[in-house]
Write a protein that holds these residues in place. Structure first.
Motif, PDB file in Angstrom:
ATOM      1  N   GLU A 219      44.837  44.761  45.730  1.00 32.72           N
ATOM      2  CA  GLU A 219      43.566  43.415  45.986  1.00 32.72           C
ATOM      3  C   GLU A 219      42.488  44.625  46.434  1.00 32.72           C
TER       4      GLU A 219
ATOM      5  N   GLY B  35      38.138  43.911  48.533  1.00 32.10           N
ATOM      6  CA  GLY B  35      36.790  42.495  48.395  1.00 32.10           C
ATOM      7  C   GLY B  35      36.899  42.257  49.598  1.00 32.10           C
TER       8      GLY B  35
ATOM      9  N   ARG C 240      33.996  38.346  47.910  1.00 37.01           N
ATOM     10  CA  ARG C 240      35.085  37.404  45.769  1.00 37.01           C
ATOM     11  C   ARG C 240      36.654  38.408  46.344  1.00 37.01           C
TER      12      ARG C 240
ATOM     13  N   SER D   9      39.674  40.438  44.653  1.00 32.86           N
ATOM     14  CA  SER D   9      39.888  40.809  43.299  1.00 32.86           C
ATOM     15  C   SER D   9      40.796  41.366  43.399  1.00 32.86           C
ATOM     16  N   CYS D  10      42.111  40.984  42.381  1.00 29.17           N
ATOM     17  CA  CYS D  10      43.874  41.466  42.437  1.00 29.17           C
ATOM     18  C   CYS D  10      43.463  42.066  40.984  1.00 29.17           C
ATOM     19  N   ALA D  11      43.821  42.812  41.058  1.00 28.72           N
ATOM     20  CA  ALA D  11      44.362  44.499  39.515  1.00 28.72           C
ATOM     21  C   ALA D  11      45.633  44.341  39.727  1.00 28.72           C
TER      22      ALA D  11
ATOM     23  N   ARG E  41      40.818  34.418  36.550  1.00 31.02           N
ATOM     24  CA  ARG E  41      41.693  35.464  36.133  1.00 31.02           C
ATOM     25  C   ARG E  41      40.674  35.877  34.895  1.00 31.02           C
ATOM     26  N   ASP E  42      41.150  37.113  34.741  1.00 34.19           N
ATOM     27  CA  ASP E  42      40.976  37.836  33.534  1.00 34.19           C
ATOM     28  C   ASP E  42      41.357  38.353  32.861  1.00 34.19           C
TER      29      ASP E  42
ATOM     30  N   THR F 276      43.315  40.751  35.696  1.00 32.69           N
ATOM     31  CA  THR F 276      42.723  40.460  36.992  1.00 32.69           C
ATOM     32  C   THR F 276      42.683  39.077  37.534  1.00 32.69           C
TER      33      THR F 276
ATOM     34  N   HIS G 297      40.912  36.606  40.493  1.00 30.48           N
ATOM     35  CA  HIS G 297      40.046  37.016  41.647  1.00 30.48           C
ATOM     36  C   HIS G 297      40.124  35.401  42.708  1.00 30.48           C
TER      37      HIS G 297
ATOM     38  N   GLN H 222      37.249  33.380  44.572  1.00 30.75           N
ATOM     39  CA  GLN H 222      36.125  33.384  45.333  1.00 30.75           C
ATOM     40  C   GLN H 222      36.004  32.143  46.287  1.00 30.75           C
TER      41      GLN H 222
ATOM     42  N   CYS I 157      47.833  39.271  47.211  1.00 34.82           N
ATOM     43  CA  CYS I 157      48.024  38.554  46.194  1.00 34.82           C
ATOM     44  C   CYS I 157      49.609  38.912  46.352  1.00 34.82           C
TER      45      CYS I 157
END
Length: 123
Positions: free
Chosen positions: A6, A8, A19, A21-23, A72-73, A78, A80, A82, A96
Motif C-alpha cells: 500500500e 498514499g 488516494r 494505492s495497492c500494488a 483498479r488498473d 494496482t 486504488h 479514492q 489492502c
C-alpha cells in the motif's frame, strides 16, 4: 503467493481527500478480488470496500458509500481507494487484501495482506 504494497496514506484535514494505492505482484491477480480494510486503535479490523479484479464489480461498507471509490488498473496490477470528504472517524491504518472468493467482508476470508498505511484525519 501474492504480495501487496500500500501507499498514499498521510495526514489530511477533515473534508479533504486521499488516494490510496495497492500494488499487487506475484501470482496472476485476475482470479482474485481486492479488498480494503481499516483498523483504528482499540477497534477490530473492518471492511471498507472490495473490487472483483476481472469484472470490476464493486461494493462498499455503508460508512464508505458516497465518499469512497474503489478502482483498479489491470495493466499496472494496482488497486486504488479514492477517499473524499474525509472525517476524523476515518482515521485508521488502511490495509489492502486479496481473496479468491468474491463478496467477502470478513477479514478472515482474505489470504494475502499488505503492510498497511496510516490515514489520519484532523478536525
Amino acid at each position: 503467493q501474492v504480495q501487496l504494497v500500500e501507499s498514499g496514506g498521510g495526514l489530511v484535514q477533515a473534508g479533504g481527500s486521499l488516494r490510496l494505492s495497492c500494488a499487487a505482484s506475484g501470482r496472476t491477480f485476475s482470479s482474485y478480488a481486492m479488498g480494503w480494510f481499516r483498523q483504528a486503535p482499540g477497534k477490530e479490523r473492518e471492511f471498507v470496500s472490495a473490487i472483483a479484479w476481472t469484472s470490476g464489480s464493486t461494493y462498499y461498507a455503508d460508512s464508505a458509500k458516497g465518499r469512497f471509490t474503489i478502482s483498479r488498473d489491470n495493466a499496472k496490477n494496482t488497486g486504488h481507494l479514492q477517499m473524499n470528504s474525509l472525517k476524523p472517524e476515518d482515521t485508521a491504518v488502511y490495509y489492502c487484501a486479496a481473496t479468491a472468493f468474491w463478496g467477502q467482508t470478513d477479514p478472515n476470508e482474505y489470504d494475502f495482506w499488505g503492510q498497511g498505511t496510516q490515514v489520519t484525519v484532523s478536525s
